[in-house]
Design an enzyme around this catalytic site. Structure first.
Site, PDB file in Angstrom:
ATOM      1  N   SER B 282       0.785  -1.236   0.000  1.00 43.66           N
ATOM      2  CA  SER B 282       0.000   0.000   0.000  1.00 43.66           C
ATOM      3  C   SER B 282       0.818   1.289   0.000  1.00 43.66           C
ATOM      4  O   SER B 282       0.263   2.359  -0.228  1.00 43.66           O
ATOM      5  CB  SER B 282      -0.938   0.005   1.210  1.00 43.66           C
ATOM      6  OG  SER B 282      -1.857  -1.058   1.085  1.00 43.66           O
ATOM      7  N   THR B 283       2.105   1.212   0.296  1.00 43.62           N
ATOM      8  CA  THR B 283       2.895   2.453   0.243  1.00 43.62           C
ATOM      9  C   THR B 283       2.903   3.023  -1.176  1.00 43.62           C
ATOM     10  O   THR B 283       3.090   4.224  -1.357  1.00 43.62           O
ATOM     11  CB  THR B 283       4.352   2.214   0.703  1.00 43.62           C
ATOM     12  OG1 THR B 283       4.869   1.077   0.022  1.00 43.62           O
ATOM     13  CG2 THR B 283       4.423   1.975   2.198  1.00 43.62           C
TER      14      THR B 283
END
Lengths: 115, 576
Positions: B282-283
């Site tokens: 998700s970064t």
């Protein structure tokens, strides 16, 4: 007269020879002295390098932290235990921007329990 | 008559001597001069000192020490078998190996190098003809494991093999010199005029790194604790000055001590922050969000339907941790919604998503001054499957290196510029004069200042009230994004439910960012969410590092510390 001149020239020549040889001998002697000093300088340089290595090892943050914890019983301050004080805001330190930074640990019996 | 004969004899003798002198002094003058020169002059090869490596405060990280090495001249060794037997216990080498060395048909053979001083004293006392000790420069790393992956190491002949040591080999090495000097009949060196030495000594250049020893120590200590606490396989922390691209800390765990390489696995030497790409999870949503804002596809308040926490993509169901029906774009980013990210990516389309990923530096080398950098994996859109766009929006089907990720986060922190990261700030000659000074190198500007401001507010929300709550700093405003990426299980070839990479990437303070940081924890066994595992590490490191950099909490004025006054630690913002 001619004999006196000849004698004078010979004496001058002799003195010049003595001076020349003396200077040469002094040169060699000084040369050896210089070399000895160079050797000493190299030894001191090596010693300095060794001390620099030792200094680097002694100031290693890992080592300092380990000794601080194991020998002095220090711990890393936790949240709320550190109060930052800008000395510029304190009247006795109004000397300008060069004031040193001080980390003030607030030792409160209710918050901190040091070993 | 008799005296005449004597005179003639003497005359003949003098003529002979004169002829001989004429032959030696005139005809053979060159030969004689050469022989005299050989007797009086000595030429020695001087090994240059390898350049020293220091951190930004001048603390040495790599130095040179003199060590003793043992050599043998086999033709001069009278009893190889006996010598081998007597030396084996001292050198801790097998007798057979020593005997092989002593009987080689070579004029000069190394027996053992880098011998400890106590053993040297024993060897000196033995005085075996044919064996000799010589002193040679050896690389020494006084801080041991500290920043070892970045500094790298040099080999036994002082040649760079890894890290900065390898990358800057041509600067550090220096040049071997042939030095001539005169000697007397006893072989003692005579003082010569300064111009007599044939070539001036050329030592290696010294390197000043952007690394801060204290920041590095904090990062390494917190990382080691986190890896231990979570039972993880490995971890890494990269801290960058987002305004300049200067690397402040480069911590990898497990680590190694370059002074004792043999005690560590070669895997431990790997500079994984540049060599090993990973799926970021998700970064990567930061890039999708930045693209959506820059392209005005989304605004912070745009509503997105969350599908009650699930969505069907190319025949598979994608889940969100929370069953959300409607959410704003800001909430989707802050709560790390997969459904939200996929919908935003679909609005953008694959070409624009790909373009922004490239603009943020993914799929290409950052050009950091370290060897072995990987470009990561970013396939061209024409090779994407029907599921690729949604997978990439969640940080799958793409692999990035830690340095790429922290450089991308710096874009948001510094007003939109993609910087070239660097680890060496200056190169100095032996007199301390700068040979090369590095200035910050912006590559391009993927997003505008307005977009970075908006995205920063959203990422601050992610820390304050989203998945990154555990990264919230006491007294500082921080922005960041969590990431939890499932790893591919090599046995099944599918995503593993237990093996994950937990990460957090963020920057602080929000008002004037002084550090951008990536924390990656690989395969934690206790907990597996980025917000749970990596975010607290970010908080611990940032709270200790920011005061060291002269940034007081609570918006207090910036104060003077050694680190804060360092030349490269007070950069000017690149905002236009």
């Amino acid at each position: 007269m001619r004999k006196t001149v000849f004698l004078g020239v010979m004496i001058l020549l002799g003195v010049w020879c003595l001076l020349y040889v003396g200077v040469k001998i002094d040169m060699w002697r000084l040369g050896y002295a210089i070399e000895e000093l160079e050797t000493q300088r190299a030894a001191f340089k090596k010693q300095q390098e060794g001390l620099q290595v030792r200094l680097s090892q002694l100031t290693d943050p890992q080592r300092v932290a380990q000794r601080a914890q194991s020998q002095l019983g220090l711990i890393v301050a936790q949240e709320g235990q550190i109060v930052m004080v800008s000395l510029d805001t304190l009247p006795q330190f109004e000397s300008g921007g060069n004031s040193p930074v001080r980390l003030v640990r607030e030792f409160s019996d209710t918050v901190v329990s040091l070993p | 008559m008799r005296s005449g004969i004597v005179c003639l004899g003497l005359l003949f003798g003098f003529v002979l001597i004169g002829c001989r002198l004429f032959y030696l002094q005139v005809l053979q003058a060159d030969v004689g001069a050469h022989q005299a020169q050989q007797q009086h002059e000595k030429t020695v090869v001087v090994q240059p000192d390898r350049g020293v490596i220091v951190d930004r405060q001048g603390h040495p990280l790599a130095l040179n020490v003199e060590v003793a090495s043992l050599y043998v001249r086999p033709p001069s060794l009278q009893d190889p078998q006996r010598a081998a037997r007597s030396l084996a216990p001292i050198l801790q080498m097998p007798v057979t190996e020593l005997r092989d060395l002593f009987t080689r048909n070579q004029p000069y053979v190394w027996v053992k190098r880098n011998i400890p001083e106590p053993i040297v004293k024993k060897l000196e006392a033995m005085k075996i003809p044919g064996l000799g000790l010589t002193r040679e420069p050896h690389r020494f790393y006084p801080k041991g494991e500290l920043v070892s992956h970045l500094v790298g190491f040099a080999g036994i002949d002082s040649q760079g093999l890894e890290g900065v040591e390898l990358q800057y080999e041509s600067y550090l090495r220096g040049e071997k010199n042939l030095v001539k000097y005169q000697r007397d009949a006893l072989g003692r060196k005579l003082a010569s005029p300064p111009s007599y030495d044939s070539v001036p000594l050329s030592t290696g250049y010294h390197l000043t790194l952007t690394i801060d020893e204290v920041v590095q120590f904090i990062a390494e200590a917190e990382l080691a604790q986190a890896v231990k606490r979570t039972g993880a396989k490995s971890g890494s922390i990269v801290i960058m000055d987002p305004l300049t691209g200067a690397i402040l800390a480069w911590a990898l765990h497990p680590t190694f001590d370059p002074n004792h390489l043999g005690q560590f696995s070669t895997q431990d030497w790997r500079n994984r922050a540049v060599t090993d790409p990973y799926e970021p999870g998700s970064t990567l949503k930061i890039v999708v969000a930045a693209a959506a804002l820059e392209e005005q596809v989304m605004s912070p308040d745009t509503l997105i339907y969350g599908g009650d926490g699930q969505m069907s993509v190319a025949g598979t169901i994608v889940h969100d941790p929370a069953k959300t029906s409607w959410m704003t774009f800001s909430e989707a980013v802050a709560q790390s919604s997969n459904v939200g990210a996929i919908k935003v990516a679909m609005e953008l389309g694959q070409d624009r998503v790909f373009r922004y990923l490239k603009a943020f530096g993914f799929g290409e080398k950052t050009e950091i001054d370290l060897p072995g950098e990987s470009s990561g994996i970013l396939r061209e859109p024409n090779k994407w499957s029907g599921r690729s766009l949604s997978s990439i929006a969640m940080g799958q089907e793409i692999a990035v290196t830690p340095i790429q990720m922290v450089t991308a986060m710096s874009v948001v922190a510094n007003g939109g510029w993609l910087m070239t990261p660097y680890v060496v700030s200056s190169i100095l000659d032996s007199h301390g004069h700068a040979v090369l000074t590095k200035d910050p190198q912006p590559k391009r500007r993927p997003i505008s200042l307005e977009t970075t401001s908006t995205l920063t507010r959203i990422l601050e929300m992610a820390v304050e009230a989203g998945t990154g709550k555990r990264a919230r700093l006491a007294g500082y405003r921080a922005a960041g994004k969590t990431g939890t990426a499932q790893k591919i299980d090599p046995k099944t070839g599918a995503y593993s439910s237990s093996q994950v990479i937990a990460s957090f990437v963020g920057f602080a303070p929000v008002e004037r960012p002084r550090l951008a940081m990536l924390v990656v924890i690989d395969e934690p066994t206790i907990g597996n969410w980025g917000g749970e595992i990596a975010a607290p590490v970010f908080r611990k490191v940032a709270e200790r590092v920011l005061p060291h950099l002269g940034v007081l909490p609570g918006g207090s004025p910036v104060i003077r510390t050694a680190a804060a006054t360092s030349p490269i630690s007070s950069p000017q913002p690149l905002v236009q």
